[in-house]
Design a protein around this motif. Structure first.
Motif, mmCIF file in Angstrom:
data_model
loop_
_atom_site.group_PDB
_atom_site.id
_atom_site.type_symbol
_atom_site.label_atom_id
_atom_site.label_comp_id
_atom_site.label_asym_id
_atom_site.label_seq_id
_atom_site.Cartn_x
_atom_site.Cartn_y
_atom_site.Cartn_z
ATOM 1 N N SER A 162 -7.590 8.539 74.999
ATOM 2 C CA SER A 162 -7.524 7.476 75.998
ATOM 3 C C SER A 162 -7.818 6.092 75.426
ATOM 4 C CB SER A 162 -8.496 7.761 77.151
ATOM 5 O OG SER A 162 -9.832 7.779 76.679
ATOM 6 N N TYR A 163 -8.206 6.040 74.155
ATOM 7 C CA TYR A 163 -8.604 4.764 73.560
ATOM 8 C C TYR A 163 -7.368 3.986 73.126
ATOM 9 C CZ TYR A 163 -11.144 1.360 70.731
ATOM 10 O OH TYR A 163 -11.659 0.197 70.207
ATOM 11 N N GLN A 164 -7.304 2.728 73.497
ATOM 12 C CA GLN A 164 -6.134 1.904 73.202
ATOM 13 C C GLN A 164 -6.427 0.784 72.207
ATOM 14 O OE1 GLN A 164 -3.059 2.757 74.443
ATOM 15 N NE2 GLN A 164 -4.220 4.535 75.171
ATOM 16 N N GLY A 165 -7.610 0.730 71.677
ATOM 17 C CA GLY A 165 -7.948 -0.299 70.697
ATOM 18 C C GLY A 165 -8.890 -1.333 71.262
ATOM 19 N N PRO A 166 -9.320 -2.271 70.441
ATOM 20 C CA PRO A 166 -8.923 -2.468 69.043
ATOM 21 C C PRO A 166 -9.555 -1.433 68.112
ATOM 22 C CG PRO A 166 -10.661 -4.012 69.617
ATOM 23 C CD PRO A 166 -10.297 -3.299 70.890
ATOM 24 N N TRP A 167 -8.859 -1.175 67.002
ATOM 25 C CA TRP A 167 -9.328 -0.214 66.016
ATOM 26 C C TRP A 167 -10.117 -0.924 64.922
ATOM 27 C CZ3 TRP A 167 -8.820 4.891 66.943
ATOM 28 C CH2 TRP A 167 -7.905 5.266 67.938
ATOM 29 N N PRO A 168 -11.032 -0.241 64.281
ATOM 30 C CA PRO A 168 -11.795 -0.879 63.200
ATOM 31 C C PRO A 168 -10.887 -1.344 62.062
ATOM 32 C CG PRO A 168 -12.825 1.197 63.865
ATOM 33 C CD PRO A 168 -11.482 1.152 64.525
ATOM 34 N N ARG A 169 -11.165 -2.520 61.531
ATOM 35 C CA ARG A 169 -10.525 -2.968 60.306
ATOM 36 C C ARG A 169 -11.066 -2.116 59.162
ATOM 37 N NH1 ARG A 169 -12.661 -7.472 58.924
ATOM 38 N NH2 ARG A 169 -10.935 -8.214 57.603
ATOM 39 N N MET A 170 -10.220 -1.823 58.154
ATOM 40 C CA MET A 170 -10.641 -0.905 57.100
ATOM 41 C C MET A 170 -10.364 -1.483 55.722
ATOM 42 S SD MET A 170 -12.018 1.619 58.701
ATOM 43 C CE MET A 170 -12.227 2.777 57.338
ATOM 44 N N GLN A 171 -11.376 -1.371 54.858
ATOM 45 C CA GLN A 171 -11.259 -1.721 53.441
ATOM 46 C C GLN A 171 -11.408 -0.433 52.642
ATOM 47 O OE1 GLN A 171 -14.566 -3.643 51.184
ATOM 48 N NE2 GLN A 171 -13.160 -5.394 51.026
ATOM 49 N N LEU A 172 -10.464 -0.152 51.759
ATOM 50 C CA LEU A 172 -10.386 1.131 51.060
ATOM 51 C C LEU A 172 -10.395 0.889 49.552
ATOM 52 C CD1 LEU A 172 -7.475 2.423 53.317
ATOM 53 C CD2 LEU A 172 -9.905 2.924 53.623
ATOM 54 N N TRP A 173 -11.259 1.593 48.828
ATOM 55 C CA TRP A 173 -11.448 1.404 47.387
ATOM 56 C C TRP A 173 -11.215 2.714 46.637
ATOM 57 C CZ3 TRP A 173 -13.672 -3.199 45.153
ATOM 58 C CH2 TRP A 173 -14.117 -4.157 46.076
ATOM 59 N N HIS A 174 -10.663 2.617 45.422
ATOM 60 C CA HIS A 174 -10.544 3.810 44.581
ATOM 61 C C HIS A 174 -10.333 3.397 43.130
ATOM 62 C CE1 HIS A 174 -10.203 8.091 46.024
ATOM 63 N NE2 HIS A 174 -10.284 8.234 44.709
ATOM 64 N N GLY A 175 -10.931 4.165 42.211
ATOM 65 C CA GLY A 175 -10.700 3.975 40.787
ATOM 66 C C GLY A 175 -9.455 4.712 40.344
ATOM 67 N N THR A 176 -8.674 4.105 39.468
ATOM 68 C CA THR A 176 -7.410 4.712 39.049
ATOM 69 C C THR A 176 -7.617 5.924 38.153
ATOM 70 O OG1 THR A 176 -7.225 3.242 37.118
ATOM 71 C CG2 THR A 176 -6.226 2.487 39.197
ATOM 72 N N ALA A 177 -8.816 6.077 37.559
ATOM 73 C CA ALA A 177 -9.083 7.198 36.661
ATOM 74 C C ALA A 177 -10.039 8.218 37.285
ATOM 75 C CB ALA A 177 -9.651 6.687 35.340
ATOM 76 N N ASP A 178 -10.141 8.238 38.606
ATOM 77 C CA ASP A 178 -11.031 9.173 39.298
ATOM 78 C C ASP A 178 -10.480 10.591 39.174
ATOM 79 O OD1 ASP A 178 -12.648 10.592 41.102
ATOM 80 O OD2 ASP A 178 -12.804 8.882 42.461
ATOM 81 N N THR A 179 -11.275 11.482 38.603
ATOM 82 C CA THR A 179 -10.857 12.885 38.458
ATOM 83 C C THR A 179 -11.580 13.813 39.425
ATOM 84 O OG1 THR A 179 -12.501 13.232 36.713
ATOM 85 C CG2 THR A 179 -10.289 12.586 36.009
ATOM 86 N N VAL A 180 -12.448 13.259 40.266
ATOM 87 C CA VAL A 180 -13.168 14.078 41.256
ATOM 88 C C VAL A 180 -12.482 13.987 42.617
ATOM 89 C CG1 VAL A 180 -15.368 14.438 42.438
ATOM 90 C CG2 VAL A 180 -15.338 13.836 40.011
ATOM 91 N N VAL A 181 -12.235 12.778 43.072
ATOM 92 C CA VAL A 181 -11.422 12.557 44.280
ATOM 93 C C VAL A 181 -10.218 11.745 43.824
ATOM 94 C CG1 VAL A 181 -11.326 11.569 46.588
ATOM 95 C CG2 VAL A 181 -13.448 12.592 45.778
ATOM 96 N N SER A 182 -9.057 12.348 43.853
ATOM 97 C CA SER A 182 -7.865 11.782 43.228
ATOM 98 C C SER A 182 -7.547 10.377 43.741
ATOM 99 C CB SER A 182 -6.667 12.689 43.476
ATOM 100 O OG SER A 182 -5.469 12.073 43.034
#
Length: 427
Positions: free
Chosen positions: A212-232
């Motif tokens: 039933s939720y129509q927003g607003p949705w949380p803004r999101m900042q997403l980070w990742h290392g290119t050489a991560d072998t634990v979480v791709s």
């Protein structure tokens, strides 16, 4: 799940979460960090720690900051920069401790995927509500962040309680509902466990959590290392699919830039130009985020770095200034401590590769480290840069830290040297 525990334990031994695991087994005795034992409904059996800066305003913002597997709230407090940023800008930080296998937050059970499910998200919401009530936290300025398992829970909290959280910052996470069950919670044993859905499918699982939720949705900042072998690293693209779809945006970025050397930032703005999602790839980084400066970038994304009660000030050096400034802080408990060293290039030329040396005045012994390679011979200590922080531009800073043991008095070193030259100690 046993494979996950073994893999993450091995990864922790080599990377940042190893230090976190060591730090976090310690009790929270550092000044300012308070454990709350009765904060409300707690089906996840979590522990709650709160950091409230001395100069918090009457209605401070709230940041929920969650550790990786193998960690704890006090350890994330000591090894991340969120508490020092809270001192600067006047927000409150909640540092929860997980209780599941390898101290991971529950991102796999059926209950973790539904609003009000009897597991970790409900416990975390109890903590937020407690801070709003007891610390007069501002319910219109609540944010969520985390590393690895904590990043996965960051995505979950934003999806399950979108009316609560204004924005999130996930370091090395996966999309909400990535893992179908506990047996599949094995990111290190599967190079890319969650790459089988379209943007629409990923967005739908978020919307279905709150039909039933129509927003607003949380803004999101997403980070990742290119050489991560634990979480791709491939999971970053899946998170982008999920949150751009939730916000009704294309998966094609509206802009791409390099805010800092080694960081590639893709931004996804709506028709008004407001950035709703941004993804930051960290070149060459493994399973070791957030690194120095990244927490500050998250706080900037949240909009909490303006108008704070204690704006940043430049360190004040004593007479005899040099081109190298070093500040040292320690959090001490019983016979253990963590130390943080910040190097400032106060000269006119960049520092390309650094080695910091010092001599302990007592019997301190370093047992773990992050953001540097540290060796010790007797009382002599040598800390060298790692690949991602070798260069310090004029006026810029690099920080590294460590955990150690001692007996007697934990006195600070009398001096530090950078690449063989004496540095000015600043406070």
């Amino acid at each position: 799940m046993k494979r996950l525990t073994a893999i993450l334990a091995g990864a922790c031994a080599a990377l940042l979460c190893a230090v976190m695991a060591l730090v976090l087994s310690r009790p929270a005795t550092a000044a300012g960090l308070v454990q709350v034992t009765d904060f409300g409904d707690n089906p996840g059996n979590l522990q709650m720690y709160v950091y409230r800066p001395d100069q918090a305003p009457a209605a401070p913002a709230i940041v929920l900051a969650m550790h990786p597997c193998g960690g704890s709230g006090p350890g994330f407090y000591s090894s991340s920069e969120f508490a020092s940023l809270a001192d600067r800008y006047g927000f409150i930080v909640i540092f929860p401790s997980a209780s599941k296998k390898m101290n991971c937050f529950d991102n796999w059970s059926d209950a973790s995927k539904v609003r009000g499910g009897r597991t970790d998200p409900v416990s975390l919401m109890s903590m937020v509500t407690y801070v709003e009530r007891q610390y007069h936290g501002d319910p219109d300025r609540v944010f969520v962040t985390g590393s690895s398992s904590g990043a996965m829970m960051t995505n979950a909290m934003a999806a399950l309680y979108p009316e609560v959280f204004k924005a999130g910052a996930a370091f090395m996470g996966v999309p909400f509902t990535c893992f179908p069950n506990e047996g599949s919670y094995n990111p290190g044993g599967n190079s890319a466990p969650c790459v089988n859905k379209s943007a629409q499918q990923w967005g739908d699982v978020v919307r279905q959590a709150n039909p039933s939720y129509q927003g607003p949705w949380p803004r999101m900042q997403l980070w990742h290392g290119t050489a991560d072998t634990v979480v791709s690293y491939a999971e970053l693209a899946e998170e982008v699919k999920q949150w751009t779809n939730v916000h009704g945006l294309s998966t094609t970025p509206t802009s791409t830039d390099t805010p800092q050397s080694g960081w590639t930032r893709q931004r996804f703005a709506d028709s008004s130009g407001a950035v709703q999602v941004e993804a930051i790839s960290v070149s060459g980084a493994g399973h070791s985020l957030p690194m120095s400066g990244m927490a500050a970038a998250a706080i900037h994304f949240f909009g909490l770095d303006s108008g704070g009660p204690t704006p940043p000030t430049s360190p004040t050096p004593p007479p005899g200034d040099s081109a190298c400034w070093i500040s040292y802080t320690a959090n001490t408990w019983n016979n253990g401590f963590t130390g943080n060293v910040t190097i400032t290039d106060h000269g006119t030329s960049p520092i390309n590769g650094w080695t910091v040396t010092w001599t302990w005045p007592g019997n301190q012994q370093i047992t773990g480290m992050w953001n540097a390679t540290i060796t010790q011979s007797g009382a002599q200590v040598t800390a060298r840069n790692v690949s991602f922080n070798a260069t310090i531009a004029p006026g810029a800073q690099v920080s590294f830290g460590f955990q150690g043991t001692y007996s007697g008095t934990n006195t600070a070193p009398a001096g530090f040297a950078l690449n063989g030259g004496a540095c000015t100690i600043v406070t």
